[in-house]
Write an enzyme that holds these catalytic residues in place. Sequence first.
Site, PDB file in Angstrom:
ATOM      1  N   MET A   1       0.015   0.944   5.199  1.00 44.37           N
ATOM      2  CA  MET A   1      -1.402   1.220   6.647  1.00 44.37           C
ATOM      3  C   MET A   1      -2.088  -0.197   6.899  1.00 44.37           C
ATOM      4  O   MET A   1      -2.777  -0.243   5.420  1.00 44.37           O
ATOM      5  CB  MET A   1      -1.984   2.711   6.180  1.00 44.37           C
ATOM      6  CG  MET A   1      -1.968   3.419   7.932  1.00 44.37           C
ATOM      7  SD  MET A   1      -1.077   3.224   8.868  1.00 44.37           S
ATOM      8  CE  MET A   1      -2.254   4.373   9.784  1.00 44.37           C
TER       9      MET A   1
ATOM     10  N   SER B   1       0.494  -1.091  -0.125  1.00 45.21           N
ATOM     11  CA  SER B   1       0.355  -0.206   0.086  1.00 45.21           C
ATOM     12  C   SER B   1       0.850   0.908   0.246  1.00 45.21           C
ATOM     13  O   SER B   1       2.067   1.203  -1.051  1.00 45.21           O
ATOM     14  CB  SER B   1      -1.008  -0.245   1.121  1.00 45.21           C
ATOM     15  OG  SER B   1      -1.684   1.001   1.446  1.00 45.21           O
TER      16      SER B   1
ATOM     17  N   ASP C   1      -4.263  -5.240   5.520  1.00 46.23           N
ATOM     18  CA  ASP C   1      -4.924  -5.895   4.208  1.00 46.23           C
ATOM     19  C   ASP C   1      -3.421  -6.574   4.031  1.00 46.23           C
ATOM     20  O   ASP C   1      -2.593  -7.083   4.293  1.00 46.23           O
ATOM     21  CB  ASP C   1      -5.626  -5.427   3.236  1.00 46.23           C
ATOM     22  CG  ASP C   1      -6.323  -6.204   1.591  1.00 46.23           C
ATOM     23  OD1 ASP C   1      -6.319  -7.094   2.789  1.00 46.23           O
ATOM     24  OD2 ASP C   1      -5.504  -5.690   1.146  1.00 46.23           O
TER      25      ASP C   1
ATOM     26  N   HIS D   1      -2.327  -0.991  -3.789  1.00 46.17           N
ATOM     27  CA  HIS D   1      -3.372  -0.388  -3.124  1.00 46.17           C
ATOM     28  C   HIS D   1      -3.032   1.192  -3.906  1.00 46.17           C
ATOM     29  O   HIS D   1      -2.087   2.015  -3.699  1.00 46.17           O
ATOM     30  CB  HIS D   1      -3.615  -0.101  -1.392  1.00 46.17           C
ATOM     31  CG  HIS D   1      -4.582  -1.272  -1.599  1.00 46.17           C
ATOM     32  ND1 HIS D   1      -3.779  -1.018   0.764  1.00 46.17           N
ATOM     33  CD2 HIS D   1      -4.285  -2.152  -1.511  1.00 46.17           C
ATOM     34  CE1 HIS D   1      -4.254  -2.125   0.411  1.00 46.17           C
ATOM     35  NE2 HIS D   1      -4.896  -3.204  -0.230  1.00 46.17           N
TER      36      HIS D   1
END
Length: 346
Positions: free
Chosen positions: A284, A164, A287, A191
């Site tokens: 962050m 991410s 996931d 992401h």
Amino acid sequence: MEKIRVLVVDDSAFMRTLISNMLSRDPNIEVVGTAQNGQVCLEKIPKLKPDVITLDIEMPVMDGLTTLEQILEKFPTPVVMVSSISDESTMKTLHAISKGAVDFIPKPSNSISMNLSVLQTEITEKVKTASKAKIKVDKKSKITIPPSAFPFNNKDTIICIGASTGGPRALEEVLQSLPAKISAPILIVQHMPAKFTNSLAKRLDRNNLIRVKEAEMNEIIKSGVAYVAPGDFHMRVIRQGNNLAISLMQDAARRGHRPSVDILLESLTSLSDYNKIVVILTGMGRDGSEGIVKLKEVDQSTFVISESEQTAIINGMPKAARKTGHVNMTLHLDQIGETLINLLNN
């Protein structure tokens, strides 16, 4: 809790006002100043001492890329780039992230089309995340890799990488260590919004030996190719005859993410005839952690690598992966590519 001090840099007076107003609505953020170009930004940093800078990529006098380099050299501060959605700007934005920007937000094309509440949430969250980012990586020593750490058999192997915030830069470092004819496919969930993932894939393809492309629906998965999940689509692995193929779906976001690392990993649970390697890089949130647990439940030989706290720009996702108790190895970023090669050659 002290407020996060933000300097907003944009050549558009409208965007400076819009971004400042959005950030100022959050009680934990204080906009300490604005600047209309990079030169003014550099003059204001020593006086304002911002914790985070939002930086337009296209500006007169001194553009965003040049300004970013100067910031990181002279006043190491987390930077969130602000980019218009065009092929040229997205490539410049990815270049900025590879050079040290923490993240980016897409600039709305006009005041009528923008979803202000979504934009406000996005920029606020990214500024808060950036305030926690590691700008200077501290690698005191290499992590020793025990020879007994490689438990694989002769089955085919599939590699999944989740990332991410800070991911594009981390992906670049991992992939540049890999040979063109690596004996496994690599599936990547980064992401990132729609329209940016294709630019990311093209940049990674251009800068590395291994072939990198944005994944396509029903595409047969081949060794030696890295597939990047398209923004706004979940990516799953499915069987198609004797082959594995890619399935892209727009199911509901998982924990706010589409694509989701968890959904990709869960799609591997039925692949008992494959070795599976999972790599969780900077980002962050958590996931990937649920997917790791589900994979380990059905296949204990699944090999999980998390990026170390010392090199992760944001330690959220790697830390969450380690908390599952299923991480086989925690490595500095520059050791991950070499370890993947060793696992495949074991």
